[in-house]
Design an enzyme around this catalytic site. Structure first.
Site, PDB file in Angstrom:
ATOM      1  N   ASN A  46     123.015 -71.417  34.719  1.00 50.06           N
ATOM      2  CA  ASN A  46     121.583 -71.137  34.858  1.00 50.06           C
ATOM      3  C   ASN A  46     121.091 -71.513  36.259  1.00 50.06           C
ATOM      4  O   ASN A  46     121.459 -72.556  36.804  1.00 50.06           O
ATOM      5  CB  ASN A  46     120.760 -71.806  33.767  1.00 50.06           C
ATOM      6  CG  ASN A  46     120.970 -73.296  33.624  1.00 50.06           C
ATOM      7  OD1 ASN A  46     122.060 -73.802  33.852  1.00 50.06           O
ATOM      8  ND2 ASN A  46     119.926 -74.003  33.237  1.00 50.06           N
ATOM      9  N   ILE A  47     120.262 -70.632  36.804  1.00 44.43           N
ATOM     10  CA  ILE A  47     119.726 -70.806  38.158  1.00 44.43           C
ATOM     11  C   ILE A  47     118.204 -70.802  38.034  1.00 44.43           C
ATOM     12  O   ILE A  47     117.599 -69.747  37.786  1.00 44.43           O
ATOM     13  CB  ILE A  47     120.183 -69.659  39.090  1.00 44.43           C
ATOM     14  CG1 ILE A  47     121.716 -69.497  39.088  1.00 44.43           C
ATOM     15  CG2 ILE A  47     119.654 -69.889  40.511  1.00 44.43           C
ATOM     16  CD1 ILE A  47     122.490 -70.637  39.706  1.00 44.43           C
ATOM     17  N   GLU A  48     117.606 -71.994  38.176  1.00 45.98           N
ATOM     18  CA  GLU A  48     116.150 -72.117  38.026  1.00 45.98           C
ATOM     19  C   GLU A  48     115.449 -71.938  39.365  1.00 45.98           C
ATOM     20  O   GLU A  48     116.077 -71.929  40.431  1.00 45.98           O
ATOM     21  CB  GLU A  48     115.822 -73.487  37.406  1.00 45.98           C
ATOM     22  CG  GLU A  48     116.423 -73.612  36.010  1.00 45.98           C
ATOM     23  CD  GLU A  48     116.051 -74.890  35.286  1.00 45.98           C
ATOM     24  OE1 GLU A  48     115.518 -75.821  35.920  1.00 45.98           O
ATOM     25  OE2 GLU A  48     116.308 -74.939  34.068  1.00 45.98           O
ATOM     26  N   CYS A  57     119.204 -67.057  33.214  1.00 47.10           N
ATOM     27  CA  CYS A  57     120.111 -67.766  32.303  1.00 47.10           C
ATOM     28  C   CYS A  57     121.570 -67.600  32.730  1.00 47.10           C
ATOM     29  O   CYS A  57     121.956 -66.601  33.348  1.00 47.10           O
ATOM     30  CB  CYS A  57     119.978 -67.209  30.895  1.00 47.10           C
ATOM     31  SG  CYS A  57     118.413 -67.491  30.093  1.00 47.10           S
ATOM     32  N   GLU A  59     124.183 -66.857  30.939  1.00 47.77           N
ATOM     33  CA  GLU A  59     124.881 -65.695  30.378  1.00 47.77           C
ATOM     34  C   GLU A  59     124.666 -64.469  31.250  1.00 47.77           C
ATOM     35  O   GLU A  59     125.590 -63.695  31.510  1.00 47.77           O
ATOM     36  CB  GLU A  59     124.368 -65.394  28.962  1.00 47.77           C
ATOM     37  CG  GLU A  59     124.575 -66.508  27.954  1.00 47.77           C
ATOM     38  CD  GLU A  59     123.388 -67.458  27.858  1.00 47.77           C
ATOM     39  OE1 GLU A  59     122.843 -67.842  28.912  1.00 47.77           O
ATOM     40  OE2 GLU A  59     123.024 -67.815  26.731  1.00 47.77           O
ATOM     41  N   CYS A  98     119.586 -67.118  24.338  1.00 49.23           N
ATOM     42  CA  CYS A  98     118.222 -66.617  24.150  1.00 49.23           C
ATOM     43  C   CYS A  98     118.234 -65.119  23.828  1.00 49.23           C
ATOM     44  O   CYS A  98     119.242 -64.424  24.018  1.00 49.23           O
ATOM     45  CB  CYS A  98     117.373 -66.903  25.390  1.00 49.23           C
ATOM     46  SG  CYS A  98     117.609 -65.741  26.733  1.00 49.23           S
TER      47      CYS A  98
HETATM   48  N1  THU Z   1     119.012 -70.993  29.469  1.00 48.71           N
HETATM   49  C1  THU Z   1     120.196 -70.347  29.645  1.00 48.71           C
HETATM   50  O1  THU Z   1     120.836 -70.481  30.694  1.00 48.71           O
HETATM   51  N2  THU Z   1     120.645 -69.551  28.646  1.00 48.71           N
HETATM   52  C2  THU Z   1     119.993 -69.329  27.475  1.00 48.71           C
HETATM   53  O2  THU Z   1     120.454 -68.528  26.671  1.00 48.71           O
HETATM   54  C3  THU Z   1     118.752 -70.058  27.184  1.00 48.71           C
HETATM   55  C4  THU Z   1     118.200 -70.886  28.271  1.00 48.71           C
HETATM   56  C5  THU Z   1     118.501 -71.844  30.562  1.00 48.71           C
HETATM   57  C6  THU Z   1     117.294 -71.301  31.263  1.00 48.71           C
HETATM   58  C7  THU Z   1     116.675 -72.561  31.823  1.00 48.71           C
HETATM   59  O3  THU Z   1     117.269 -72.844  33.067  1.00 48.71           O
HETATM   60  C8  THU Z   1     117.080 -73.642  30.838  1.00 48.71           C
HETATM   61  O4  THU Z   1     118.130 -73.101  30.058  1.00 48.71           O
HETATM   62  C9  THU Z   1     115.955 -74.115  29.928  1.00 48.71           C
HETATM   63  O5  THU Z   1     115.339 -73.045  29.306  1.00 48.71           O
END
Ligand code: THU
Length: 135
Positions: A46-48, A57, A59, A98
């Site tokens: 995940n890259i915020e 996300c 995936e 998600c």
């Molecule tokens: N996140 C994912 O990487 N994959 C998912 O299927 C659900 C959420 C990440 C996004 C964000 O960086 C962190 O989890 C919290 O929501």
């Protein structure tokens, strides 16, 4: 058909990929790995972003990397591993992919392709998204 040892290896890659997360806001680290029908694989994390809605996300990062690097290959399995020592709200639900990622998986994977979820096990993609949007 993807054998159990290939799924286990993919799960290990997803767990290791958590180390690549950029998650300073949620502190929730997610790793993903996809296996391709050409034997290659790709990883994502995940890259915020400070502008939260721009976050991607793990995936989708893995799926997009595979699509760009191996445009003719099919994704035959995906593994995802979520969690972090710094994140205190972990539940069964926080392990699950998600809804947006499930829809993106459906674009590039067969409905019967296995999705391995750390702490849950492997499910066919169609169990995670029985009624995908299709054009
Ligand atoms: N996140 C994912 O990487 N994959 C998912 O299927 C659900 C959420 C990440 C996004 C964000 O960086 C962190 O989890 C919290 O929501």
């Amino acid at each position: 058909m993807t054998d159990a040892s290939a799924i286990a290896t993919l799960g290990d890659a997803a767990r290791a990929a958590r180390a690549h997360a950029h998650a300073p806001y949620s502190k929730f680290h997610v790793g993903a790995a996809v296996l391709l029908d050409n034997g290659q694989s790709a990883i994502g994390a995940n890259i915020e972003n400070a502008s939260y809605g721009l976050t991607c996300c793990a995936e989708r990062v893995a799926i997009f990397a595979a699509r760009i690097q191996h445009p003719r290959a099919r994704i035959i399995a995906l593994a995802v591993s979520a969690g972090s020592d710094d994140f205190v709200h972990e539940t069964h639900n926080t392990r699950m992919p998600c809804g947006a990622c499930r829809q993106v998986m459906m674009e590039f994977m067969a409905p019967e392709a296995p999705v391995w979820i750390d702490g849950v096990g492997a499910l066919p993609l169609s169990d995670l998204l029985p009624t995908p949007f299709k054009l």
